[in-house]
Design a protein around this motif. Structure first.
Motif, PDB file in Angstrom:
ATOM      1  N   GLN A 133      65.217 -23.408 -37.819  1.00  0.00           N
ATOM      2  CA  GLN A 133      66.457 -22.756 -38.254  1.00  0.00           C
ATOM      3  C   GLN A 133      67.420 -22.591 -37.083  1.00  0.00           C
ATOM      4  O   GLN A 133      68.637 -22.777 -37.236  1.00  0.00           O
ATOM      5  CB  GLN A 133      66.153 -21.365 -38.860  1.00  0.00           C
ATOM      6  CG  GLN A 133      65.056 -21.306 -39.909  1.00  0.00           C
ATOM      7  CD  GLN A 133      65.384 -21.987 -41.232  1.00  0.00           C
ATOM      8  OE1 GLN A 133      66.299 -22.810 -41.320  1.00  0.00           O
ATOM      9  NE2 GLN A 133      64.598 -21.675 -42.258  1.00  0.00           N
ATOM     10  N   ALA A 188      70.306 -11.470 -35.220  1.00  0.00           N
ATOM     11  CA  ALA A 188      69.107 -11.584 -36.064  1.00  0.00           C
ATOM     12  C   ALA A 188      68.757 -10.238 -36.689  1.00  0.00           C
ATOM     13  O   ALA A 188      68.430  -9.278 -35.988  1.00  0.00           O
ATOM     14  CB  ALA A 188      67.936 -12.088 -35.240  1.00  0.00           C
ATOM     15  N   TYR A 205      71.273 -14.684 -38.456  1.00  0.00           N
ATOM     16  CA  TYR A 205      70.005 -15.300 -38.867  1.00  0.00           C
ATOM     17  C   TYR A 205      69.139 -14.260 -39.572  1.00  0.00           C
ATOM     18  O   TYR A 205      68.900 -13.160 -39.047  1.00  0.00           O
ATOM     19  CB  TYR A 205      69.260 -15.862 -37.662  1.00  0.00           C
ATOM     20  CG  TYR A 205      67.826 -16.257 -37.965  1.00  0.00           C
ATOM     21  CD1 TYR A 205      67.536 -17.175 -38.976  1.00  0.00           C
ATOM     22  CD2 TYR A 205      66.759 -15.690 -37.262  1.00  0.00           C
ATOM     23  CE1 TYR A 205      66.225 -17.519 -39.277  1.00  0.00           C
ATOM     24  CE2 TYR A 205      65.452 -16.035 -37.548  1.00  0.00           C
ATOM     25  CZ  TYR A 205      65.186 -16.952 -38.563  1.00  0.00           C
ATOM     26  OH  TYR A 205      63.897 -17.285 -38.863  1.00  0.00           O
TER      27      TYR A 205
END
Length: 365
Positions: free
Chosen positions: A186, A202, A255
């Motif tokens: 990813q 994240a 993310y």
């Protein structure tokens, strides 16, 4: 008085031998009947002929009878695909429900507290093998028995979950197929599709071990790609609003690892992110369907199929889970949310475009 004519006299040498053979055949026939009936009384002691149709044992019947426990965590599409394909793949290999297999099926309906009771109930039912779908179910099954073979489907990191010693040599009564979320891939995807992105924000559930593991892998890869990796741990739904407001001005891309808490709150993140032109990279297909921009994922039906192959090896060929390496799926599928792509206005290169699966956003009903 009978008088032979000239014709019969001429052929007499042929008629006499033929007549003799006929007489001998009659005599031997009588003797055969008499001998077969001698020494027998008139009582018929034989069983009457069965009126049931006589069938030859099929390949399925020759496999024997089995009882398999199946533990499903919830009715999510991923886990349902795993279950459906497992049963189908088993049937394709001769294990047919209602013929030579009894499935003891239980579903925790998303409640992890039910898993232990489910596992114990299945163990007590005397199954030959347990198929555990999800890490929660696999751990519960392993805690309930160290003897019955356990095949898991969809456990991200079985070593981290302490189900096995190593992936190569499990060393326990547990083995199976991982649904490893491709965290490293990813991050590489971010670098490829959004090359201008320098800072990754994240968001993850710090109480979920799988989520923490994914973040650790992603952070290492981000450093390799010379990207800044800012972490925003959450515990519950109340954390999202404050974190989104705080991070939205600091990051170039968001993310989200595969995690149920994040899945349930994707809309809170994407609504703000897309207003600011920030892409949100998810952890699997479901997250893209629910609003994430793009993500690599795996085919969960293949998890079910591979799990079935391992179950067959154990049941039919005396395979030992302790000696059967954990399987990981090598083929990743690229999922792209078409609505998000249009909002953000990015393009995929030809290679990615050709292999991308375009998904419309699926709203909650």
């Amino acid at each position: 008085m009978f008088v032979l004519n000239d014709y019969m006299k001429k052929n007499l040498r042929f008629i006499i031998p033929v007549a003799a053979l006929i007489v001998l055949a009659i005599i031997f026939g009588i003797m055969y009947i008499v001998n077969n009936n001698s020494g027998q009384d008139n009582t018929d002691t034989t069983e009457p002929a069965s009126t049931e149709p006589q069938t030859t044992m099929t390949a399925t019947e020759e496999l024997g009878q089995y009882k398999i426990g199946i533990m499903q965590f919830d009715d999510s599409q991923e886990y349902s695909d795993v279950y459906d394909e497992f049963v189908l793949a088993m049937e394709h290999r001769g294990f047919t429900e209602g013929v030579n297999v009894e499935y003891v099926y239980m579903n925790a309906e998303g409640d992890s507290e039910k898993c232990s009771d489910m596992a114990q109930s299945i163990v007590d039912s005397g199954v030959d093998l347990i198929f555990a779908i999800s890490e929660e179910n696999a751990v519960a099954a392993y805690n309930a028995t160290k003897d019955i073979p356990i095949v898991f489907g969809a456990v991200n990191d079985p070593e981290e979950a302490e189900l096995i010693d190593t992936n190569e040599a499990p060393g326990t009564n547990v083995t199976g197929v991982s649904d490893y979320s491709p965290s490293i891939e990813q991050i590489d995807l971010i670098k490829t599709v959004f090359p201008e992105a320098k800072t990754v924000g994240a968001v993850y559930d710090e109480l979920n071990e799988s989520s923490v593991t994914q973040i650790s892998l992603a952070e290492t890869q981000a450093q390799t790609n010379e990207m800044t990796f800012d972490k925003y741990p959450v515990n519950d739904t109340t954390d999202f609003d404050s974190y989104i407001t705080d991070m939205i001005e600091k990051v170039d891309v968001i993310y989200l690892p595969y995690d149920e808490l994040l899945i349930d709150n994707i809309d809170k993140i994407t609504a703000v992110a897309y207003e600011h032109g920030i892409p949100v990279v998810g952890g699997n297909e479901e997250m893209v369907q629910k609003g994430c921009t793009i993500a690599y994922g795996i085919d969960y039906a293949d998890v079910g199929k591979q799990s079935a192959l391992m179950a067959v090896e154990i049941l039919q060929n005396d395979g030992t889970p302790a000696e059967m390496p954990v399987r990981y799926l090598n083929e990743l599928i690229l999922y792209v949310n078409t609505e998000a792509k249009e909002k953000l206005g990015f393009e995929l290169d030809e290679t990615l475009q050709n292999k991308a699966v375009l998904l419309p956003e699926k709203s909650e009903e």
